[in-house]
Enzyme design. Sequence first.
Site, PDB file in Angstrom:
ATOM      1  CG  ASP A 194      33.204  27.980  86.922  1.00 32.16           C
ATOM      2  OD1 ASP A 194      33.664  26.987  87.533  1.00 32.16           O
ATOM      3  OD2 ASP A 194      33.753  28.453  85.925  1.00 32.16           O
ATOM      4  CG  ASP A 227      33.309  35.780  86.062  1.00 25.54           C
ATOM      5  OD1 ASP A 227      34.158  35.213  85.351  1.00 25.54           O
ATOM      6  OD2 ASP A 227      32.079  35.677  85.875  1.00 25.54           O
TER       7      ASP A 227
END
Lengths: 377, 377
Positions: free
Chosen positions: A93, A268
Amino acid sequence: MPEPFAFRPIATDGPARTGEIATAHGIVRTPAFMPVGTQGAIKGVHHDDVRESGADIILGNTYHLMLRPGAERVAALGGLHAFMRWPLPILTDSGGYQVMSLSALRKVAEEGVTFRSHIDGAMVELSPERAIEVQILLGSDIAMQLDECVALPAERAEIERAMQLSLRWAERCKRAFERAAPGRALFGIVQGGDDQSLREASLRALTDIGFDGYAIGGLAVGETAEVMLKVVGETAPALPAAKPRYLMGVGTPSDILQAVARGIDMFDCVLPTRNGRHGLAFTRFGPINIKNAQHADDARPLDPESRCPAARDFSRAYLHHLFKAGEALGGTLLSIVNLYYYQDLMAGARAAIANGHFADYAAQTREQWTAKRDLTL
Amino acid sequence: MPEPFAFRPIATDGPARTGEIATAHGIVRTPAFMPVGTQGAIKGVHHDDVRESGADIILGNTYHLMLRPGAERVAALGGLHAFMRWPLPILTDSGGYQVMSLSALRKVAEEGVTFRSHIDGAMVELSPERAIEVQILLGSDIAMQLDECVALPAERAEIERAMQLSLRWAERCKRAFERAAPGRALFGIVQGGDDQSLREASLRALTDIGFDGYAIGGLAVGETAEVMLKVVGETAPALPAAKPRYLMGVGTPSDILQAVARGIDMFDCVLPTRNGRHGLAFTRFGPINIKNAQHADDARPLDPESRCPAARDFSRAYLHHLFKAGEALGGTLLSIVNLYYYQDLMAGARAAIANGHFADYAAQTREQWTAKRDLTL
């Protein structure tokens, strides 16, 4: 020469899709669930067990890794794959989400975000360019743009301001990323909260910039599951069909099945490991809270037909005992059970989509969660 | 019909011995190190890793298991082997040591010891007969007599009183044990603190009663390593050569080598796992505190030639990071590293004794700990 990033759709079943994402570190079968390796480790679980669970890809947190051990240090040690000894694909991320959720003091400006490290109190700057630089240093296969994520509920003006800022950051990320090594991918993130007109504006602007894949961000941040699925259901079909679609931070097995039905390819979530550490096992027959007294004398395994050794081989009584006795092995075993469960859920979804039976698969899976068949195992 | 308990000496090298202990659950190669599975688990380590480290036998703590989950419950679930899914031999202590060290309130009487459970505050009675009953319920391959262990330094009169009480308990344990299933063994425990005349009196009385093996207890309880080795050196040679000799609660790799040199066959200690959880790795080149800053950028593994994957495959920098980041995986990996180290130390000792080179092996092993060769790996 590493294989360049590519998405190959295999089959669709209504909006649901199955396919393969090719990366320099291997293939990701979609719909895919990515276990979260926050600080360079899936909490409490050995990498070998993560691989054996069937995970094709894991997620690493840029925010955590840039603060400790540091992106330059990881790069000097060969990148995150070598550092962790995880040879398969890694998505990172951008750090934006954790800056908002973990840093007590932060300042968002056009240039980027400045925040106080939760580790040593140092002031740290994270610009779109630095977010990309860090992810390139980490060596991730899929990098994410820096965005500003707003907790819901929020005023429309605030959602729009953050969405527009995220778009300007998306452009800067794209420019910074063009220096990156071949075979790597950059995803844009659709923002806009629960306002569909803002979501559509974000989506159009991002596709104009052009990314290797598109995430739906700013969900699972306080809104109801209904709102979340409504946004997903209206946003996903408008995303380019030729690119992977990633729903960030989601979710429960039920959320995942419903998002797959709406065309999402990647997920996720920390739930498998976080719930595992707290004594909650996901099974075919629904969740089991192993700490409940009813399990103290139960010689049955969690699921005798599971592919997961921990679900198959240990009695509920033993797992219950480990939690009651405060033995960390209990959390490790249940985390492994849950990682297998999530991967099996995704494998089932992929097969069902390929066979054109995804709706049946989702319905049967949900029915089994509540059928209490577990009691007569 | 399970194979009855037997000790088969293979070779001696001075007082050092190597051999095999046959039990209903398999062979224990001696000198043997027994990892400690206090509450039905080796702390933080999966059983599969304990087996792969080379452990032939583990130790279970009667005190902990009788309080939680309870001996009758473990028996109903098939015994400790089935409960833990540990198929190899198990030795259980008698609970006496933990009563002394963990219970804030306890009363020692002729009949037995009454103590307050550290878990729920309940008053619990542990007599010699109950200690044997619990160990039979657990299904251990080697049971220990109940004894009273006195912390050192202590007055001679106090040491003698506890030693004499332990002898009377030894007789009662022997009688209670005669009902036990075939293939199981009961060990007596030599007490007497640091007073050799008391040790000899204890030893003579125990051998008159007759046990399947003999432990030296009441050491590693506050005395110096010199005192401990002096008692071992004077006591071990007087123990029956045809029976296994077990030094309880010892110890460091150095202690173990020196006790093997004095004729000890069996050891148990929490050091490999406790030190592992605290960041201390045992290696061929001596202990390494992985939390030290010097390891932060060190791409080398702990030992590239180790049989242990965790010692061979992960960089020191990664292990250092896991500890700094508070990731439990760090403690797990170092515990595994240490369990392999201890087993390899014992395997080396066994081979050296069989070849008549134990003194050389011990000297070379110690030399390597301090040679700092690690720095040029």
